[in-house]
Each structure stands twice: as C-alpha cells, then as structure tokens.
Design a protein around this motif. Structure first.
Motif, PDB file in Angstrom:
ATOM      1  N   GLY A 446       0.746  -1.199   0.085  1.00 30.15           N
ATOM      2  CA  GLY A 446      -0.084   0.023  -0.142  1.00 30.15           C
ATOM      3  C   GLY A 446       0.916   1.235   0.062  1.00 30.15           C
ATOM      4  O   GLY A 446       0.267   2.416   0.086  1.00 30.15           O
ATOM      5  N   ARG A 447       2.229   1.089  -0.071  1.00 26.97           N
ATOM      6  CA  ARG A 447       3.164   2.488  -0.183  1.00 26.97           C
ATOM      7  C   ARG A 447       3.395   2.832  -1.505  1.00 26.97           C
ATOM      8  O   ARG A 447       3.572   1.766  -2.330  1.00 26.97           O
ATOM      9  N   ASN A 448       3.639   3.936  -1.725  1.00 26.78           N
ATOM     10  CA  ASN A 448       4.024   4.321  -2.863  1.00 26.78           C
ATOM     11  C   ASN A 448       5.804   4.465  -2.876  1.00 26.78           C
ATOM     12  O   ASN A 448       6.340   5.378  -2.105  1.00 26.78           O
ATOM     13  N   PHE A 449       6.273   3.888  -3.705  1.00 32.08           N
ATOM     14  CA  PHE A 449       7.556   3.940  -3.848  1.00 32.08           C
ATOM     15  C   PHE A 449       8.326   4.863  -4.882  1.00 32.08           C
ATOM     16  O   PHE A 449       9.563   4.439  -5.323  1.00 32.08           O
ATOM     17  N   ALA A 450       7.618   5.735  -5.358  1.00 30.50           N
ATOM     18  CA  ALA A 450       8.022   6.400  -6.607  1.00 30.50           C
ATOM     19  C   ALA A 450       9.351   7.083  -6.273  1.00 30.50           C
ATOM     20  O   ALA A 450      10.176   7.372  -7.136  1.00 30.50           O
ATOM     21  N   ARG A 451       9.317   7.791  -5.220  1.00 24.24           N
ATOM     22  CA  ARG A 451      10.676   8.611  -4.852  1.00 24.24           C
ATOM     23  C   ARG A 451      11.690   7.661  -4.671  1.00 24.24           C
ATOM     24  O   ARG A 451      12.814   8.008  -4.943  1.00 24.24           O
ATOM     25  N   PHE A 452      11.357   6.413  -4.095  1.00 27.01           N
ATOM     26  CA  PHE A 452      12.496   5.630  -3.744  1.00 27.01           C
ATOM     27  C   PHE A 452      13.236   5.020  -5.235  1.00 27.01           C
ATOM     28  O   PHE A 452      14.604   5.156  -5.356  1.00 27.01           O
ATOM     29  N   PHE A 453      12.383   4.855  -6.000  1.00 29.02           N
ATOM     30  CA  PHE A 453      12.876   4.284  -7.370  1.00 29.02           C
ATOM     31  C   PHE A 453      13.497   5.562  -8.022  1.00 29.02           C
ATOM     32  O   PHE A 453      14.495   5.425  -8.700  1.00 29.02           O
ATOM     33  N   ASP A 454      13.045   6.780  -8.055  1.00 26.45           N
ATOM     34  CA  ASP A 454      13.553   7.897  -8.591  1.00 26.45           C
ATOM     35  C   ASP A 454      14.978   8.168  -8.013  1.00 26.45           C
ATOM     36  O   ASP A 454      15.921   8.517  -8.913  1.00 26.45           O
ATOM     37  N   GLN A 455      15.089   7.930  -6.725  1.00 26.61           N
ATOM     38  CA  GLN A 455      16.358   8.346  -6.234  1.00 26.61           C
ATOM     39  C   GLN A 455      17.533   7.239  -6.525  1.00 26.61           C
ATOM     40  O   GLN A 455      18.549   7.341  -6.859  1.00 26.61           O
ATOM     41  N   TRP A 456      16.969   5.778  -6.169  1.00 30.51           N
ATOM     42  CA  TRP A 456      18.128   4.728  -6.158  1.00 30.51           C
ATOM     43  C   TRP A 456      18.157   4.037  -7.618  1.00 30.51           C
ATOM     44  O   TRP A 456      19.287   3.496  -7.791  1.00 30.51           O
ATOM     45  N   ILE A 457      17.154   4.014  -8.468  1.00 30.31           N
ATOM     46  CA  ILE A 457      17.026   3.263  -9.659  1.00 30.31           C
ATOM     47  C   ILE A 457      17.422   4.308 -10.824  1.00 30.31           C
ATOM     48  O   ILE A 457      17.969   3.818 -11.587  1.00 30.31           O
ATOM     49  N   PHE A 458      16.414   5.347 -10.936  1.00 24.39           N
ATOM     50  CA  PHE A 458      16.474   5.977 -12.074  1.00 24.39           C
ATOM     51  C   PHE A 458      17.455   7.303 -11.908  1.00 24.39           C
ATOM     52  O   PHE A 458      17.770   8.017 -12.853  1.00 24.39           O
ATOM     53  N   GLY A 459      17.711   7.304 -10.713  1.00 23.23           N
ATOM     54  CA  GLY A 459      18.802   8.341 -10.273  1.00 23.23           C
ATOM     55  C   GLY A 459      20.171   7.731 -10.265  1.00 23.23           C
ATOM     56  O   GLY A 459      20.336   6.511 -10.274  1.00 23.23           O
ATOM     57  N   ALA A 460      21.097   8.718  -9.945  1.00 21.46           N
ATOM     58  CA  ALA A 460      22.772   7.849  -9.925  1.00 21.46           C
ATOM     59  C   ALA A 460      23.050   8.277  -8.376  1.00 21.46           C
ATOM     60  O   ALA A 460      22.478   9.281  -7.520  1.00 21.46           O
ATOM     61  N   GLY A 461      24.080   7.835  -8.108  1.00 20.95           N
ATOM     62  CA  GLY A 461      24.839   8.048  -6.795  1.00 20.95           C
ATOM     63  C   GLY A 461      24.288   7.609  -5.641  1.00 20.95           C
ATOM     64  O   GLY A 461      23.367   6.590  -5.647  1.00 20.95           O
ATOM     65  N   HIS A 462      24.463   8.130  -4.377  1.00 18.31           N
ATOM     66  CA  HIS A 462      24.093   7.839  -3.111  1.00 18.31           C
ATOM     67  C   HIS A 462      24.339   8.842  -2.268  1.00 18.31           C
ATOM     68  O   HIS A 462      25.117   9.813  -2.432  1.00 18.31           O
ATOM     69  N   PRO A 463      23.847   8.662  -0.911  1.00 24.06           N
ATOM     70  CA  PRO A 463      24.051   9.842   0.092  1.00 24.06           C
ATOM     71  C   PRO A 463      25.436  10.017   0.568  1.00 24.06           C
ATOM     72  O   PRO A 463      26.035   8.701   0.689  1.00 24.06           O
ATOM     73  N   GLU A 464      26.003  10.878   0.638  1.00 26.61           N
ATOM     74  CA  GLU A 464      27.360  11.136   1.331  1.00 26.61           C
ATOM     75  C   GLU A 464      27.219  12.033   2.579  1.00 26.61           C
ATOM     76  O   GLU A 464      26.810  12.861   2.689  1.00 26.61           O
ATOM     77  N   PHE A 465      27.258  11.137   3.730  1.00 25.89           N
ATOM     78  CA  PHE A 465      26.948  11.717   5.024  1.00 25.89           C
ATOM     79  C   PHE A 465      27.998  12.154   5.762  1.00 25.89           C
ATOM     80  O   PHE A 465      29.182  11.685   5.493  1.00 25.89           O
ATOM     81  N   ALA A 466      27.630  13.533   6.509  1.00 21.93           N
ATOM     82  CA  ALA A 466      28.827  13.828   7.446  1.00 21.93           C
ATOM     83  C   ALA A 466      28.072  13.694   8.887  1.00 21.93           C
ATOM     84  O   ALA A 466      27.094  14.492   9.045  1.00 21.93           O
ATOM     85  N   VAL A 467      28.360  13.135   9.701  1.00 22.10           N
ATOM     86  CA  VAL A 467      27.596  12.853  10.975  1.00 22.10           C
ATOM     87  C   VAL A 467      28.424  13.084  12.233  1.00 22.10           C
ATOM     88  O   VAL A 467      29.516  12.617  12.367  1.00 22.10           O
TER      89      VAL A 467
END
Length: 855
Positions: A446-467
C-alpha cells in the motif's frame, strides 16, 4: 550471469570519474514484434577438430499486428545453405547480420514454420570450440555456447532480443563417448554404431529467450541428487568428481531455500550445472542448465577459504530472476542481475548466518563505491549505452543488490517476501520492467515507492553523509548533526530521503535506538538520554548504501569495535580508526584482530593497522600472523605489504613459504614485493615454483614482482605472459609489466602482440596495461580493437585505454615515483603522529570529548 566485470584488468586504475556513456552510446528500446516466435527446433552436428557447426533451425511463428510477407531474423557470421517453408524453397537475403525471408502472405493470427540450413565455421562469438594444441596438449575437445547478451544469432538464426520467448528443442549429434547438455528434459538418446556417434534430444516446454538457449558437448561425468522431486545434477571432466561434489554439493539446499522463500517452487523439470574449459564468464544461467567455469572447481586445501557457493547460488537464483522472469530490454537488466546478487547473499544468510550476510553486503557496497569513485556514475536503469555489455558492472550487480536490501529493511521481512511472491507469480514466464516490481511492492504494502525508485534506480549516486555527535551535559541529551554533502550532479539527488537508525549504547549493555526519517540536506536531532552514552552508532547494521564521515570521540569508536553486537558497527569502527595513529587506537585494533569472533572484523582491523603505517601498527600485525582464520590471516599478510623494510618481509616469509591456505601464501608473496626488501627478489622466485589452485600463489608472486619495482624481473615476467601458461599467471605477469616496463620498447611490443592472443582475458589485460603505461605506440592497435573486435568487453577496454593515452596524463615513470614518495610521506607522518600522541594530550572539545576520528 556470474560476470567477469568489464572494467580493465586485475589491478584497477585510479582515474578521474568519466561519463558512463561511451562515444558510440545512443538510446536503446525494445524492438517491435510483428512476428511472435512460438517454437525453435535446432538440429546440430559438430566437427570438433575443424571447429564447424552444421545446423538446421526450424522456427515456428505467428503473425501479430497485421499480415506478414517477410520474416526478419538475425544471423551473424554464418553461411546460409537454404531456406524452406510452406512446402517449398523460400527466397531470402542476408545483409550483414540481417536475414530476411520472403513469405507467402501470412494472415494475422496464423502460424507457420520456416527451416534454415546453415553452417558456422571457426566461430568467434556465441559458440566456442575448445581443443588441444601444442602449447596446451592436455586440453579436451569441447563445444559450448554463451549467448548473453545478444550472441545467440552467431550460432543459430533467431530474433535475438530478450523480449521474445519461445519453447525450444535441441537435437545434437556428437562422438559416441561425448555427452550433450541442453535446456529442459532429455527425451531420448540414440547411438549409431557405424558412424560412432550418439544423438541427444532435449526438449524445453517452458518458453524462454534466445540468449538462454544452450548446448554443451564433450566428455563429462556427472551426479544427480534431488531437491524434493526435482533432479539436481552436475557434470565435470572425468577425474574432477570430488571437486564437483565440493563445488556444487549445496545446490539442492539452495533450490529448496529459494523455492520456499520466494513462494514459487523451482519452475522447471530439472536443474543441471556443467563446468567447462576456458569459459568467458564466471557462470551463465541458461534455463535449467547453467554453464560454470571450471575455475570454480577446487580441492580440499582451497576449500579452507574458497567456496563456489556464491557463484552457484547466483546462477540458480537467475532461474527465477532472469529466466522465468526476464527483463524486457537490457536497460532493466538489474531485474536479472541485482536479484541474483542479493539472493546469493540471502542464501549466505540462511546457510552461514547473519555475520556473513552483513559482511557480504558491506563488501558489495565497497565494490560499487569503488566503481562510482574511480570510473563513472550512472543510474541503475539507463537505456543510453553503446551495447548491452556496457551495463554489466558494479552498479548493475552490487549496487542493485544493496538497493534491494534497503527495500527489504523498509518493508520488513513479512511484506518483503509477500511482495517478491507477488512479483514472481504475477509475471512468471513474462517480460518485466522496473515498473512491474514497483507495482508489486505497492500492491502488497500500500506504499508509494516512486521517490525511492527515482532516487536509487532512475537516479544516480548515493548519499554522502557527514555525521557529528555532541553531548549536552546540562540537558542530558545527545545532539546528532547529519548533513548530506553529495553534489547534485550526474543525476544525483541533492537530498536522499530515507529512514536511518541512530543507536546509543548505555550502561550495562543497554541500547537506545532512534529511527529517523532524513528528508533534508541538513538534519539535526536531539535525543534525551539518562546519561552520557558509551557509544553512538549511525546505521549500526550497515543497511543504507552510503559513504559517511564520522565526528565521534575515539573512545566511543573503541568501545563500538570491542563490544558491539552488529558486524556492521564493528566494521565501521575499524574503518574510522584507520585514520588514527594513537596508541589507544592501535591497541583497540590489535585487540579486535586477536579476539573478534568474526573473521571479517579481524580483516578490517588488519587493514586499518596497515593504513596507520606506524611501527606499533606493524608490530600488532606481526603478532597476528598466526591468527587462526585463513581469511583473517590473508588480511594480515596483505596489510603487512603496507610497510617497507626487512621487518615486514621477515614476518611474511614463513607465510609465503608454507601456509595451510593457498591464498595466504599468494597474499604474502605479493606483500613481500611491496616491502621492497633486498631479499624480496629471491623470495618471490621461490614462490614462482609453487603449483596451486588456479595458480594463485604463482600469480601472487608475479604481482609481487610488479610491486617490487626491480627491472631484473622483466625477462621472467615476459616469459610468463606467453601462450602455454595458465591464464591467471599470464594476466598477473601482464599487470606487473604495466608497472615495471613503462618506458621499455620490448615490453610495449610484447604487450601489443598479446592484443591478438587466443585468450580473451589476456587480450583485455594487455589493452588495459598499455593504457596504464601511456603506450603511444599501441594506439593504432587499440583503435583497431575498439572499432572492429567482435568481443564487446575488449572493445570497451581498448577504447578506454586509447582515451587514457590521448588524455596526456603525466609520464608513467613520474607517477611511479610519486606513488613511492606518497608512501614514504604517509609512513613518516604516521610515525610523527604517534610520537606526538605520546607527549601531548588530545585537544579538549567544548563538550568534553577528547578526540575524534574521521573515516
């Protein structure tokens, strides 16, 4: 496909990231299908000595979308002897690789069969003949096919695209003492005593694509077990039965596991694996009959720290993901390869436990991150490429696997497995695109994964964190500042929206966990706690694909390394401490190397000590050369290669001379070369005399010669590149020459000669080496290969090598001097930091924490 990834040779180059799309790239789309192929029947006869295939291909098809007056097939590098259909000979035209067959008008919805008689002589793609010669007199006669991504049409005329599925039948005639393996069920065998031949008839009743049609012929012996009612077989050359059992013995357990977890039982009549000579990949998931490289067959000594299980599980998982469900076009190939890579890891979790699964995921992240940093960045799904093989990289395999794991974590196991069942059940025997997976996830959750797929599949790269962690003593709160620092370029999101876990270790082993949804570039969270925490861990299970720079007190990292329950947390601590030369950090890493229960953490501690490069770090490694686990011991040997001089060499010498593990001996030999000890040259010569599994020890010694930098090794290295030696030693010698022979014409000429070697991987390594050497004289040959060679991987590496040479980078000898200078400066700096740590207290930060470590 268990692929040998396409990028360069055995020793990766350190290059500035380039665009993924090569000059010949263009958008690709699944082709129209005016004819639906229903069935393909192949009748084959092999001449093994002359390397000739005589074939007949009967294609049954149906007109769809309108009447047909012609059938268009692909037929590459073959002679067409005649075409028949509708009871008569049919006119045809072969232009390039396009075979057009003229038809009487075939009405929409009507079916017909056309039969093409053809001959393939000395094939270079699709079909491979193996035979003995004067340099390899012990090679057997074999023939095997390898059709992914679009090489089926080089051994039978077909519509060679992944969006066309059909049932198949293969009738193959071979010498009477040969065996033939093909798709589906063996329905009959007949023997012709006069001709001394045997004919095998295989039938595949479940539709599959042409790149999965397979034939293997040769002298093999086999064994059949059962997974429930499913026959599970493996075949090897005579004399390799024990190695076959060792390599493929867990297959029935894998079949049962995948069927149970997916909720769709193994979908075919039987499953077989066959190990062949000189295979051009690791494995290939042909429907019901996987072809494996015989390099995976290993003896009992190799089994100490080598396993075929990952390769076997990967190819088996493809029977569901790739075979039963097949990507509609290659831009969605992650639906094949990422799933197989993740399901390989899932079997490891089932078979060996959570620690092995966690570390496998971390190593998969590392492989992707290295490609992203050193080569290029691209979306997982892209239809812009020169040819499909471009896509078979670390993004397609390892990154996609990490993305699937994040989906599993977000959904939870119950919904994840329901969604996988829905996806497979709904699309069985069909062609799939990424949207089909997204729809299954949404139907179940029941969840919309459009943003997830846009970020991780149709988009490139990954988060680069400073914590960064801070403690507010007055408010009794931890303050965690999380920043995303990635540049919003190359289709990379400026903000990755994702859930993350913050974990605080409290007194008496208690842990306080906070789940946060990160959806801004800068995120700060205040967490009330009863007292200052003993540890703070960001993403303790390493579930999120990312890079991270930590600003955390070193004492927290030491506690995390020593006592955290999660492998991901302990690995993260070891890596963060790799930049800290303090006695406390070295002691903590020494303790992890000695006492951690999991070999992967021991290996990370060893690697961190190697990066620190101080005398104390070297002493900690020397003290651990007898650590029990051979994988950890290998890591110690590799880490000692970060130190110059006799002490490291002396510690490595007994490992190279005699260790229970082939791989420890190989790593020790390579590291002896890196120490640049005056004794290294002679010690490496002793390792060259050792036979081992896949020649790993000899290859390690050759690599050590390259690291040693002693030009006296060049004559021996040139000899080891010669045809007649094992492929692994030839490739190791080539890569060593790339380091030693930069300005020597005899070396460049020898490597140019290897560009036309019979062994594909040797040619690929030679092209890569010439690029590293900036060998201007090689440009005409590299350009020839880049434009004309039949093998896509070689074309790509040749193109990249030529581009590197033309880019006018610094002369190779200057680069080598710079590498040595940097090594010396790093070692001197580490020693200075260690001395300062003895005499100066760590600076006190406003919140009272003493020091920090950055990854």
């Amino acid at each position: 496909m268990g692929v040998t990834h396409r990028r360069s040779g055995d020793e990766p180059a350190h290059v500035t990231r380039r665009p993924f799309a090569l000059p010949a790239s263009r958008p690709h789309y699944a082709p129209d299908r005016r004819a639906r192929v229903d069935h393909i029947a192949l009748t084959l006869a092999f001449d093994f000595k002359r390397k000739i295939l005589k074939g007949r291909c009967a294609t049954t098809f149906t007109a769809i979308g309108g009447p047909l007056s012609a059938l268009d097939l692909q037929a590459g590098r073959m002679s067409i002897k005649g075409v028949r259909g509708f009871g008569k000979a049919l006119a045809y035209e072969l232009v390039g690789q396009e075979l057009r067959i003229e038809l009487p008008r075939l009405a929409t919805g009507k079916s017909a069969t056309v039969t093409v008689d053809y001959e393939v002589r000395r094939p270079q793609q699709g079909l491979y003949f193996i035979a003995p010669d004067k340099d390899y007199p012990d090679k057997p006669y074999q023939a095997w096919t390898q059709s992914q991504d679009a090489d089926a049409h080089y051994w039978f005329p077909c519509i060679d695209h992944p969006n066309a599925k059909a049932t198949t039948a293969v009738t193959a005639t071979v010498p009477s003492d040969f065996f033939v393996l093909s798709n589906g069920t063996l329905v009959s065998t007949t023997t012709d005593a006069t001709k001394k031949t045997k004919t095998y008839r295989w039938k595949m009743d479940v539709p599959h694509v042409t790149y999965l049609v397979s034939v293997v012929a040769g002298k093999f012996v086999g064994r059949t077990d059962k997974a429930g009612a499913i026959p599970v077989s493996w075949y090897v050359e005579p004399g390799r039965e024990a190695d076959g059992k060792r390599s493929f013995g867990k297959t029935p357990k894998m079949v049962a596991f995948f069927g149970e977890r997916i909720g769709v039982k193994y979908p075919y009549s039987q499953y077989s694996q066959i190990a062949v000579r000189d295979f051009v990949f690791g494995g290939m998931e042909n429907t019901t009959c996987t072809t494996q490289t015989d390099a995976t067959l290993h003896d009992a000594r190799a089994a100490l720290d080598f396993s075929s299980d990952g390769l076997v599980a990967h190819e088996l998982a493809h029977q569901w993901f790739g075979d039963l469900l097949t990507c509609k076009d290659w831009s969605h190939a992650w639906l094949n390869e990422s799933f197989a890579t993740y399901f390989d890891a899932l079997f490891k979790e089932h078979d060996l436990g959570e620690a092995e699964f966690a570390y496998q995921r971390i190593l998969d992240q590392d492989l992707y991150l290295k490609e992203d940093a050193e080569h290029y960045r691209r979306p997982i799904v892209t239809n812009v490429y020169a040819e499909p093989v471009d896509l078979f990289d670390r993004h397609l395999y390892e990154k996609g696997s990490c993305v699937l794991h994040m989906l599993r974590v977000q959904l939870g196991d119950e919904l994840w497995w329901k969604a996988i069942n829905d996806y497979v059940s709904t699309n069985a025997q069909g062609s799939v695109e990424t949207v089909d997976l997204a729809r299954a996830l949404e139907r179940v959750s029941g969840r919309n994964f459009a943003r997830f797929f846009d970020q991780w599949i149709f988009g490139a790269g990954h988060p680069e964190f400073a914590v960064a962690y801070r403690w507010d003593a007055d408010a009794k709160s931890a303050i965690i500042d999380i920043r995303q620092t990635q540049q919003p370029e190359e289709n990379t999101a400026s903000v990755f929206a994702l859930p993350a876990v913050l974990e605080f270790g409290l007194a008496r082993g208690k842990r306080h966990t906070v789940a946060v949804d990160i959806d801004t570039r800068e995120h700060s969270i205040r967490v009330p706690l009863p007292a200052r925490p003993e540890t703070f861990v960001f993403d303790p299970r390493a579930d999120v694909l990312k890079t991270v720079k930590l600003d955390v007190p070193v004492e927290m990292l030491l506690r995390q390394l020593a006592a955290h329950a999660e492998v991901g947390a302990r690995v993260a601590a070891a890596r963060a401490l790799a930049g800290n030369a303090s006695p406390e950090a070295i002691d903590g890493l020494r303790g992890a190397l000695k006492r951690d229960a999991f070999w992967g953490v021991q290996a990370e501690a060893a690697k961190a000590l190697g990066a620190i490069k101080t005398d104390d770090a070297r002493a900690a490694l020397i003290a651990a050369v007898k650590v029990a686990n051979p994988k950890a011991r290998r890591a110690v040997a590799e880490a000692l290669g970060e130190f110059r001089g006799e002490q490291a060499c002396a510690a490595l010498e007994p490992l190279a001379k005699s260790d229970r593990s082939y791989f420890v001996e190989a790593a020790a030999a390579t590291s002896i070369g890196k120490t640049k000890s005056p004794r290294a040259f002679e010690l490496l010569r002793k390792s060259l005399d050792k036979d081992s599994f896949n020649d790993v020890v000899r290859a390690g010694a050759l690599t050590g010669y390259g690291a040693l930098g002693d030009e006296r090794a060049i004559p021996a290295l040139l000899d080891w590149t010669k045809y007649g030696h094992s492929s692994s030693t030839r490739r190791a010698a080539i890569q060593a020459l790339a380091r030693l022979g930069e300005r020597r014409k005899d070396v460049v000429d020898a490597l140019i000669g290897l560009l036309d070697d019979p062994q594909l991987r040797v040619r690929i390594n030679a092209a890569d080496a010439l690029g590293k050497m900036n060998a201007v004289d090689a440009l005409p040959e590299l350009d020839r290969l880049a434009n004309l060679d039949v093998e896509g991987r070689l074309r790509i590496v040749s193109m990249e090598a030529a581009q590197k040479i033309r880019a006018g980078k610094e002369p190779a000898d200057e680069l080598r001097r710079l590498r040595d200078d940097v090594d010396q400066l790093r070692a001197a700096n580490a020693k200075l930091e260690a001395k300062l740590a003895e005499f100066e207290p760590a600076p006190v930060r406003p919140n009272g924490a003493r020091s920090k470590a950055r990854r």
